[in-house]
Design a protein around this motif. Structure first.
Motif, PDB file in Angstrom:
ATOM      1  N   CYS A 257      11.602  -1.102 132.054  1.00 28.54           N
ATOM      2  CA  CYS A 257      10.320  -1.260 131.365  1.00 28.54           C
ATOM      3  C   CYS A 257       9.414   0.016 130.553  1.00 28.54           C
ATOM      4  O   CYS A 257       7.919  -0.104 131.105  1.00 28.54           O
ATOM      5  CB  CYS A 257       9.411  -2.129 132.646  1.00 28.54           C
ATOM      6  N   PRO A 258      10.461   0.992 130.433  1.00 29.81           N
ATOM      7  CA  PRO A 258       9.001   2.101 129.657  1.00 29.81           C
ATOM      8  C   PRO A 258       7.949   2.009 129.070  1.00 29.81           C
ATOM      9  O   PRO A 258       7.000   2.651 128.773  1.00 29.81           O
ATOM     10  CB  PRO A 258      10.466   3.166 128.774  1.00 29.81           C
ATOM     11  N   GLU A 259       8.693   0.285 128.200  1.00 30.59           N
ATOM     12  CA  GLU A 259       7.905  -0.125 126.699  1.00 30.59           C
ATOM     13  C   GLU A 259       6.348   0.097 128.097  1.00 30.59           C
ATOM     14  O   GLU A 259       4.754   0.029 127.154  1.00 30.59           O
ATOM     15  CB  GLU A 259       7.762  -0.584 126.459  1.00 30.59           C
ATOM     16  N   ALA A 260       6.189  -0.549 129.147  1.00 32.70           N
ATOM     17  CA  ALA A 260       4.868  -0.743 129.857  1.00 32.70           C
ATOM     18  C   ALA A 260       4.025   0.240 130.131  1.00 32.70           C
ATOM     19  O   ALA A 260       2.358   0.387 130.367  1.00 32.70           O
ATOM     20  CB  ALA A 260       5.410  -1.672 130.941  1.00 32.70           C
ATOM     21  N   ILE A 261       5.073   2.172 130.279  1.00 26.58           N
ATOM     22  CA  ILE A 261       4.014   2.819 130.325  1.00 26.58           C
ATOM     23  C   ILE A 261       3.550   3.553 129.140  1.00 26.58           C
ATOM     24  O   ILE A 261       2.250   3.944 129.356  1.00 26.58           O
ATOM     25  CB  ILE A 261       4.702   4.061 130.744  1.00 26.58           C
ATOM     26  N   ASP A 262       4.834   2.845 127.887  1.00 21.41           N
ATOM     27  CA  ASP A 262       3.801   3.667 126.715  1.00 21.41           C
ATOM     28  C   ASP A 262       2.836   3.042 125.960  1.00 21.41           C
ATOM     29  O   ASP A 262       1.821   3.127 125.384  1.00 21.41           O
ATOM     30  CB  ASP A 262       5.385   3.476 125.536  1.00 21.41           C
ATOM     31  N   ASN A 263       2.669   1.739 126.791  1.00 20.04           N
ATOM     32  CA  ASN A 263       1.739   0.653 125.507  1.00 20.04           C
ATOM     33  C   ASN A 263       0.170   1.049 126.385  1.00 20.04           C
ATOM     34  O   ASN A 263      -0.506   0.550 126.392  1.00 20.04           O
ATOM     35  CB  ASN A 263       1.943  -0.816 126.540  1.00 20.04           C
ATOM     36  N   THR A 264       0.267   1.759 128.092  1.00 23.02           N
ATOM     37  CA  THR A 264      -0.901   2.257 128.128  1.00 23.02           C
ATOM     38  C   THR A 264      -1.535   3.108 127.478  1.00 23.02           C
ATOM     39  O   THR A 264      -3.052   2.987 126.625  1.00 23.02           O
ATOM     40  CB  THR A 264      -0.933   2.933 130.062  1.00 23.02           C
ATOM     41  N   GLN A 265      -0.832   3.955 126.469  1.00 26.22           N
ATOM     42  CA  GLN A 265      -0.986   5.015 125.082  1.00 26.22           C
ATOM     43  C   GLN A 265      -2.075   4.147 124.162  1.00 26.22           C
ATOM     44  O   GLN A 265      -2.511   4.733 123.628  1.00 26.22           O
ATOM     45  CB  GLN A 265      -0.303   6.198 125.029  1.00 26.22           C
ATOM     46  N   LYS A 266      -1.070   2.973 124.235  1.00 24.91           N
ATOM     47  CA  LYS A 266      -1.367   1.723 122.683  1.00 24.91           C
ATOM     48  C   LYS A 266      -2.503   1.390 122.777  1.00 24.91           C
ATOM     49  O   LYS A 266      -3.482   1.280 121.880  1.00 24.91           O
ATOM     50  CB  LYS A 266      -0.077   1.009 122.500  1.00 24.91           C
ATOM     51  N   ILE A 267      -3.170   1.042 124.392  1.00 26.01           N
ATOM     52  CA  ILE A 267      -3.896   0.469 124.827  1.00 26.01           C
ATOM     53  C   ILE A 267      -5.371   1.618 124.230  1.00 26.01           C
ATOM     54  O   ILE A 267      -6.157   1.304 123.823  1.00 26.01           O
ATOM     55  CB  ILE A 267      -4.161  -0.025 125.986  1.00 26.01           C
TER      56      ILE A 267
END
Length: 540
Positions: A257-267
């Motif tokens: 789930c790399p997108e779950a890590i990346d989404n923290t930066q989007k937030i």
């Protein structure tokens, strides 16, 4: 890409979080992370300290709170049905979000407190603007439903929350602290994300800085519960994984789930709240019936007081009064003087003893004419410019002493006049001072009480010296010898050093009262102490 911790408990999750803010920002920076969130349990006590520390370190602060959501409404208090609140992480996108979060956290105390401060779905529906929500840890609504095998209920709730917070305002949290139940929950969350399109965000439920600090947090929880570490029936964390992890560690936990890590930066990029310090938000004086002009009323009150105080005064005295009134007007403090004069007048008219005035405020003729002080500044050649100076804009500092036994009557009067939601007292925190830290930690580590008292008694008890355990080890040979020669004493002192200075409990400042133009919660969140509202931020 980058990762940011968005689920993080500082020392202001009292006796539960062990992340000291000063050390937290150093840890985040050392890990190469550029942002972090504060999400203490049900409170915003540490928000300003966190914001300032982050800014000073070049870290982007994300302001939030892990709120408790009542199972039914915040007004329901049936133990069997309402004892278990659900967790929900809320993060501020902007100032609107901050005001909404501040309002909800305040209402959680003033209306929803039952075991813990609780919001409810009604509050969330009405005050979701400007906020991003994360579904939280195993105690969140969705993880609870998934653990109970209620996938349909979890999906329905997730869809409701997305509708509430918007397409980019709600995230399904995945966590992995080595707890078996989390694997089941994460599988359900991934399925939910696939079927609904609701994005995931990977978080670590940070309660301490490094894996080695797990023992510190464990001791703090024992202090909170009044139980020893070796009590098999006490509440404790199952693993030692609740620390501030590196991006590499987080990516290793969720390789699929790399997108779950990346989404923290989007937030992080969506959250842009800046506090403005140094600007005054002064309340307005409530004029008596029939009065419409604050400036005219101020001038009339000053001249009437002047006639009482100086019945035979000449032009020199009148010139001094005009000068002072002009400066007070120019600096925007007319309402301030009228408010202070009004409540001091109330006290004097009701035979509540009031001090004559002290400090630089005694140098003001206006203060003397308005009955704020009883010291004639002309008689004693006191200088007004020490008190107020237009070239150095600072708040007037009028030191007022009220009789301690009847002081509450003055506060009640002000609350009646300006409204209970405009007048509150100020929070203060009791911290784990050296002697108390030894005794509290000693109880948690099952060190005999007599031994704890013996060690605590060796620590000099002089508040003016700002004594610490490190200082005591240098100054007191008997303590240093015991520390170096007794393993149990060394372990006790070392653990006490690690919790020393942390906030232990919230209480009410002995003298501070805030009066605001708009309801207090529009500026700062509220808590309650002994049923009375207090600001969640300290005096400074």
């Amino acid at each position: 890409m980058a990762f940011a911790h968005l689920h993080l408990h500082t020392e202001y999750s009292l006796l539960d979080g062990a992340c000291r803010i000063s050390q937290l920002v150093e840890r985040v920076k050392a890990l190469g992370q550029s942002a972090a969130a504060i999400t203490d349990h049900g409170v915003m006590y540490g928000v300003i300290d966190f914001y300032r520390a982050c800014k000073a370190a070049g870290i982007k602060p994300v302001i939030g709170c892990e709120v408790y959501v009542a199972p039914r409404t915040r007004f329901d208090r049936v133990h069997e049905l309402d004892k278990s609140a659900r967790h929900l992480v809320l993060l501020c996108r902007n100032e609107t979000g901050y005001r909404n979060l501040s309002y909800m956290v305040s209402k959680a105390f003033t209306e929803g407190f039952y075991i813990k401060p609780r919001v409810d779905m009604d509050l969330l529906r009405e005050h979701s603007e400007g906020l991003i929500a994360l579904s939280a840890c195993l105690a969140g609504e969705i993880p609870r439903r998934l653990r109970n095998g209620d996938y349909g209920g979890a999906k329905a709730h997730a869809l409701e929350m997305r509708e509430l917070f918007g397409e980019d305002g709600y995230y399904l949290e995945i966590q992995d602290h080595g707890i078996a139940e989390q694997q089941t929950v994460n599988a359900g969350i991934m399925r939910l994300s696939r079927e609904t399109g609701i994005p995931m965000a990977a978080t670590n439920d940070c309660h301490y800085l490094t894996r080695e600090d797990a023992a510190v947090q464990d001791v703090l929880m024992c202090v909170q519960m009044g139980k020893p570490v070796n009590d098999p029936n006490r509440m404790k964390f199952e693993t030692e994984e609740f620390y501030v992890k590196s991006e590499e560690e987080m990516r290793a936990l969720f390789p699929n789930c790399p997108e779950a890590i990346d989404n923290t930066q989007k937030i992080v990029e969506l959250c842009n709240l800046d506090f403005e310090f140094g600007r005054y938000h002064l309340p307005l004086f409530k004029l008596p019936d029939g009065e419409t002009d604050t400036d005219a009323y101020f001038e009339r009150q000053c001249w009437q007081g002047f006639a009482r105080r100086y019945p035979d005064a000449g032009e020199e005295y009148k010139s001094r009064l005009r000068m002072e009134m002009g400066v007070i007007r120019q600096m925007g403090f007319v309402d301030y003087f009228l408010i202070v004069s009004d409540f001091i007048g109330y006290a004097k008219d009701h035979d509540i003893p009031v001090g004559p005035g002290r400090g630089s405020g005694a140098g003001s003729m206006v203060a003397y004419c308005l009955r704020i002080t009883d010291v004639d500044p002309i008689k004693y050649a006191l200088i007004f410019e020490r008190f107020l100076n237009p070239e150095r804009i600072t708040m007037p500092d009028i030191d007022i002493d009220f009789c301690v036994r009847r002081r509450s009557e003055v506060i009640d009067y002000v609350a009646r006049k300006y409204g209970g939601d405009h007048v509150v007292q100020i929070v203060t925190f009791g911290t784990l001072q050296p002697r108390a830290a030894i005794k509290d930690v000693g109880r948690a580590l099952s060190v005999p009480l007599a031994e704890c008292n013996r060690i605590a008694s060796m620590i000099p008890n002089n508040p003016q010296s700002h004594m610490t355990l490190d200082k005591a080890l240098v100054l007191v040979k008997e303590l240093a010898d015991l520390y170096n020669g007794d393993e149990q004493a060394k372990n006790l002192v070392d653990m006490a050093r690690r919790v020393e200075g942390m906030p232990r409990n919230a209480s009410t400042h002995a003298a501070g009262v805030v009066i605001t133009r708009r309801p207090v919660y529009e500026y700062v969140p509220l808590a309650t102490n002994d049923g009375q509202p207090v600001t969640q931020y300290t005096m400074t």
